[in-house]
Design a protein around this motif. Structure first.
Motif, PDB file in Angstrom:
ATOM      1  N   LEU A 190       0.824  -1.207   0.000  1.00 38.86           N
ATOM      2  CA  LEU A 190       0.000   0.000   0.000  1.00 38.86           C
ATOM      3  C   LEU A 190       0.856   1.253   0.000  1.00 38.86           C
ATOM      4  O   LEU A 190       1.964   1.263   0.539  1.00 38.86           O
ATOM      5  N   SER A 191       0.308   2.306  -0.597  1.00 38.47           N
ATOM      6  CA  SER A 191       0.971   3.605  -0.544  1.00 38.47           C
ATOM      7  C   SER A 191      -0.122   4.660  -0.644  1.00 38.47           C
ATOM      8  O   SER A 191      -1.172   4.407  -1.213  1.00 38.47           O
ATOM      9  N   ILE A 192       0.125   5.825  -0.052  1.00 40.03           N
ATOM     10  CA  ILE A 192      -0.839   6.908  -0.235  1.00 40.03           C
ATOM     11  C   ILE A 192      -0.622   7.464  -1.633  1.00 40.03           C
ATOM     12  O   ILE A 192       0.500   7.820  -1.982  1.00 40.03           O
ATOM     13  N   VAL A 193      -1.672   7.533  -2.431  1.00 34.90           N
ATOM     14  CA  VAL A 193      -1.520   8.040  -3.784  1.00 34.90           C
ATOM     15  C   VAL A 193      -2.269   9.355  -3.941  1.00 34.90           C
ATOM     16  O   VAL A 193      -3.131   9.699  -3.132  1.00 34.90           O
ATOM     17  N   SER A 194      -1.908  10.075  -4.991  1.00 35.77           N
ATOM     18  CA  SER A 194      -2.470  11.371  -5.316  1.00 35.77           C
ATOM     19  C   SER A 194      -2.112  12.386  -4.229  1.00 35.77           C
ATOM     20  O   SER A 194      -1.249  12.105  -3.394  1.00 35.77           O
ATOM     21  N   ARG A 195      -2.801  13.512  -4.228  1.00 34.89           N
ATOM     22  CA  ARG A 195      -2.255  14.634  -3.468  1.00 34.89           C
ATOM     23  C   ARG A 195      -3.361  15.473  -2.843  1.00 34.89           C
ATOM     24  O   ARG A 195      -4.459  15.560  -3.366  1.00 34.89           O
ATOM     25  N   LYS A 198      -7.287  14.894  -2.291  1.00 35.60           N
ATOM     26  CA  LYS A 198      -7.707  13.786  -3.153  1.00 35.60           C
ATOM     27  C   LYS A 198      -7.045  12.464  -2.772  1.00 35.60           C
ATOM     28  O   LYS A 198      -7.290  11.435  -3.388  1.00 35.60           O
ATOM     29  N   LEU A 202      -3.662   3.074  -1.711  1.00 33.27           N
ATOM     30  CA  LEU A 202      -3.994   2.201  -2.835  1.00 33.27           C
ATOM     31  C   LEU A 202      -2.798   1.294  -3.125  1.00 33.27           C
ATOM     32  O   LEU A 202      -1.685   1.589  -2.702  1.00 33.27           O
ATOM     33  N   THR A 203      -3.068   0.228  -3.863  1.00 33.92           N
ATOM     34  CA  THR A 203      -1.976  -0.624  -4.329  1.00 33.92           C
ATOM     35  C   THR A 203      -1.488  -0.084  -5.660  1.00 33.92           C
ATOM     36  O   THR A 203      -2.153   0.735  -6.282  1.00 33.92           O
ATOM     37  N   ALA A 204      -0.326  -0.565  -6.110  1.00 32.37           N
ATOM     38  CA  ALA A 204       0.189  -0.162  -7.421  1.00 32.37           C
ATOM     39  C   ALA A 204      -0.778  -0.650  -8.498  1.00 32.37           C
ATOM     40  O   ALA A 204      -1.462  -1.650  -8.296  1.00 32.37           O
TER      41      ALA A 204
ATOM     42  N   TYR B  62       4.387   4.319  -7.404  1.00 29.09           N
ATOM     43  CA  TYR B  62       3.077   4.816  -7.834  1.00 29.09           C
ATOM     44  C   TYR B  62       2.646   5.992  -6.966  1.00 29.09           C
ATOM     45  O   TYR B  62       2.129   7.002  -7.461  1.00 29.09           O
ATOM     46  N   SER B  66       1.987   9.558  -8.601  1.00 28.45           N
ATOM     47  CA  SER B  66       0.624  10.100  -8.593  1.00 28.45           C
ATOM     48  C   SER B  66       0.528  11.410  -7.817  1.00 28.45           C
ATOM     49  O   SER B  66      -0.419  12.152  -7.970  1.00 28.45           O
ATOM     50  N   PHE B  67       1.525  11.690  -6.974  1.00 30.15           N
ATOM     51  CA  PHE B  67       1.499  12.928  -6.203  1.00 30.15           C
ATOM     52  C   PHE B  67       1.686  14.136  -7.124  1.00 30.15           C
ATOM     53  O   PHE B  67       1.052  15.165  -6.965  1.00 30.15           O
TER      54      PHE B  67
END
Ligand code: SF4
Ligand code: FES
Ligand code: FES
Lengths: 580, 177
Positions: A190-195, A198, A202-204, B62, B66-67
């Protein structure tokens, strides 16, 4: 010893505790979200604010500077500090919301920010009732929001992996789930995605959250963003009662909680034990509630013309005593079980010793390569060590199969172990031998048996199990049988529904109570039937006897197990089990 | 499916990048840049390549990709119009500009025109708040103090295959007291 003042109360501390953990350890409350005692500390939720200061030390006079009242001069940190990441130092002064307006205001404002985009869907959210965000908003939050704009929308019902569903709108980005996969299960999936507003975990792309420990993220998620695919929408938290237990799907002895509604186990969650499983458990083990609820053997049965026919307890006891009377002790093969408790196994061996059968056997249940370095073990049974420490003879399943097939064996007694189902021997091996199966679930072995005695499972009795490391731990009954009642057995938990339900309410029924008794109880009833002297009234009493009779168990008691997170049995006392 | 790879020279260069940092995780951003310069985007398969090259979890790469709107997670048009809709630009009409451009090109933010000429993105602060509202073109030139006429002109210029000129930013000299 170094001292710290929290809301004008003096405490002493050792080592380098963080202020939040220290406050919690004193039994005081401080709201927080992102901190977790077993994970790294990112200090990103800002909910654990305190005012903090240190006394001014004058190097020249080598003493603390005092004000005109003779109190220490405190140099306050200019801003509110996150107590989760603030290390306690000697003389530190902390003000929480109990003594500081500023802190109370800080907590309230942080919550108002966190809630800006958080949906107000508590009525349909699984987390409601055990939601730190809900609880803390209620206690420390603002009454309303000044934010009047449309909330940000994010993906809902994202199937992250086979067991976990994400509602991104509910996420407060505490990163606990991400840190769990990075630091504990190490799958790093898992990683926090987007910014900004928003973002969410999510997973890759193209991968799924199939970490064998994925459901722990659901436990530690402080909101309802991560929910269990299996448990989702099945029960509200306040409808269930919660009872401590031990995992039965491996030899780690993982501590668990059983969540029961109307005598069905609705879910299993891990229970903290610093010496065994910390706060965690494998996903697979959580599915064990199905074994407890489904396909249970209820009422004894005997085989008539190849069919299992239900019969009375009286007839079961008569049949048992009659059949043991027909054979010589040397013709009886008694098989204990690594899946059954220490108490059941002990009474089984004691019962047959009285009849002149000196050896009790058991087959280990090992699947090579199943285990990992964490909580999943090759051993699929919770109590192989229990059998070993009671001096039973250990076999590989196949070797036990040979012993069963031997022509000298006329009667086979099997305690709680589906030996036929797990391939130790085929059903034909017991043909023509009177076979007694004392078990919990319908299975190949119960089908093949001549007499089937339904016994309680780990969720229905108080009994002990010894894990792979030699730690003895015990269960507490969570689910009623036909013969037990949570109102009478004070050890059993009462949930809200149990408290207020009557026989005439539609949320309570007798349907889920199994007609079974502990194996030890069946055995002593057999003895009493024939005027014998084996009398126990509880498994607690059996454990007391074991503790005084067998060296390995000396000093063991239910009380100690309860108080000490289980007891590691002394290595030097542990016998090397006989192996064949 | 295209296969994405770094050649020997690129891998050597990546080694040098990694050597600048205490661990390979810190090299994610420059290596993603390298990849985007080479392939024109960092689609999931390119992210995978970066993760493999740096021996990092795919999810982490990712997360970083995505950031930043500057990393293109899919194939983009020849010109990417990054319209700032963050606070300062927003109050100075950033959304008006975004919507004007959307209407003009007939696509929404996050989309690319059919001829592959333009993509529009609504992005966070690009650090030119003093010249709001503004946009950046394909990670390159800033176009400041946007208004409709200026947008028209810029898009005309781009359609002719030319980048708009660099606008020197007027420096306000602090008055001596
Ligand atoms: S999903 Fe839950 S645990 Fe994960 S970051 Fe969001 S709030 Fe935290
Ligand atoms: S618990 Fe301290 S910042 Fe989140
Ligand atoms: S808000 Fe647009 S450049 Fe800063």
């Amino acid at each position: 010893m170094p001292e710290i003042f929290i809301d004008d109360q003096r405490f002493e501390f050792e080592g380098n505790p963080k202020v939040l953990q220290f406050v919690l350890d004193q039994g005081l409350e401080l709201p927080f979200f992102c901190y977790h005692p077993s994970l790294s500390i990112p200090a990103n939720c800002r909910q654990c604010f305190v005012e903090a200061g240190t006394p001014v030390f004058n190097r020249e006079t080598n003493s603390y500077e005092l004000d005109e009242n003779g109190d220490r001069v405190i140099r306050w940190f200019p801003k509110l500090m996150t107590s989760c990441s603030l290390e306690a130092t000697d003389g530190m002064v902390i003000k929480t919301h109990r003594s500081s307006e500023k802190v109370a205001r800080g907590q309230k404002d942080t919550l108002e920010f966190i809630l800006i985009n958080h949906p107000l869907d508590c009525p349909i959210c699984d987390q409601a009732g055990e939601c730190p965000l809900q609880i803390q908003t209620y206690k420390y939050g603002p009454e309303g929001s000044r934010f009047e704009h449309k909330k940000v929308h994010k993906p809902k019902r994202v199937q992250l992996g086979p067991n976990v569903v994400l509602d991104a709108e509910r996420c407060i980005n505490c990163t606990r789930c991400v840190r769990f996969t990075d630091e504990i299960s190490k799958s790093k999936q898992l990683s926090i995605v987007s910014r900004g507003d928003k973002n969410y975990p999510l997973t890759a792309p193209g991968t799924e959250f199939d970490d064998p420990y994925s459901l722990n993220t659901v436990d530690i998620c402080p909101v309802g963003a991560l929910t269990s695919t299996d448990f989702r929408f099945k029960a509200r938290v306040w409808e269930m009662n919660q009872t401590p237990g031990i995992d039965m799907t491996g030899s780690k002895g993982t501590n668990i909680d059983l969540w029961v509604r109307n005598n069905l186990v609705m879910r299993i969650t891990p229970r903290y034990n610093p010496d065994v499983n910390d706060h965690w458990m494998p996903d697979e083990a959580r599915k064990d509630y199905r074994r407890i609820n489904e396909n249970r053997i209820s009422r004894p049965s005997i085989k008539l013309d190849g069919e299992q026919v239900k019969t009375s307890w009286n007839n079961a006891m008569l049949t048992f005593n009659e059949e043991t009377g027909k054979v010589k002790p040397s013709e009886i093969l008694v098989i204990g079980s690594p899946h059954a408790s220490v108490e059941d196994n002990y009474v089984l061996s004691k019962f047959f010793n009285r009849l002149g059968v000196s050896d009790v056997h058991f087959a280990n249940d090992i699947e090579k390569g199943r285990g990992d370095d964490f909580l999943i073990t090759d051993d699929r049974a919770p109590n192989a060590n229990g059998c070993r420490f009671l001096g039973f003879t250990e076999h590989d399943p196949a070797a036990l199969g040979k012993a069963v097939s031997a022509s000298g064996v006329k009667m086979v007694v099997i305690l709680g172990d589906d030996l036929i189902g797990r391939g130790a021997f085929p059903a034909e091996a017991v043909q023509g031998k009177f076979t007694v199966f004392m078990g919990t679930n319908n299975c190949d072995t119960s089908n093949a048996a001549n007499l089937v005695v339904p016994i309680t499972c780990s969720a229905e009795h108080a009994a002990s199990y010894i894990n792979e490391a030699g730690r003895i731990q015990r269960t507490i009954p969570a689910k009623e049988t036909v013969y037990t009642s949570r109102r009478l057995n004070l050890e059993m938990s009462l949930g809200r529904l149990d408290h207020f339900a009557t026989k005439f309410d539609n949320w309570e029924s007798d349907d889920n109570k199994v007609d079974c008794i502990p194996a030890w109880e069946f055995l002593i009833r057999l003895v009493q039937e024939t005027g014998g002297d084996l009398t126990y009234t509880s498994s607690r009493e059996i454990m007391d006897e074991i503790a005084s009779a067998i060296d390995t168990f000396s000093g063991v008691s239910f009380e100690r197990m309860d108080d000490e997170y289980g007891i590691p049995l002394k290595k030097e006392n542990q016998p090397q089990g006989k192996t064949v | 499916m295209e296969k994405f790879e770094f050649n020997k020279a690129e891998r050597d260069h990546i080694e040098k990048i990694i050597a600048r940092y205490p661990d390979s995780q810190s090299a994610v951003m420059p290596v993603l840049w390298m990849a985007q310069e080479k392939f024109g985007h960092v689609e999931p398969d390119v992210q995978k390549l970066v993760a493999k090259t740096l021996d990092l979890p795919e999810a982490h790469v990712y997360g970083v990709a995505s950031f930043y709107t500057q990393y293109y997670k899919e194939k983009m048009g020849k010109y990417v119009l990054d319209v700032c809709t963050c606070l300062s630009c927003q109050v100075c009409g950033g959304y008006d500009m975004l919507h004007y451009i959307e209407e003009k090109l007939g696509i929404k933010a996050g989309e690319t025109t059919e001829d592959g000429m333009f993509s529009i993105q609504s992005v966070e602060c690009l650090g030119a708040c003093g010249y709001a509202p503004m946009m950046q073109i394909t990670n390159d030139i800033y176009v400041n103090h946007l208004d409709k006429a200026k947008v028209d002109k810029v898009i005309e210029t781009l359609k002719q295959g030319k980048m708009p000129e660099f606008e020197p930013i007027p420096m306000r000299v602090a008055e001596k007291s």
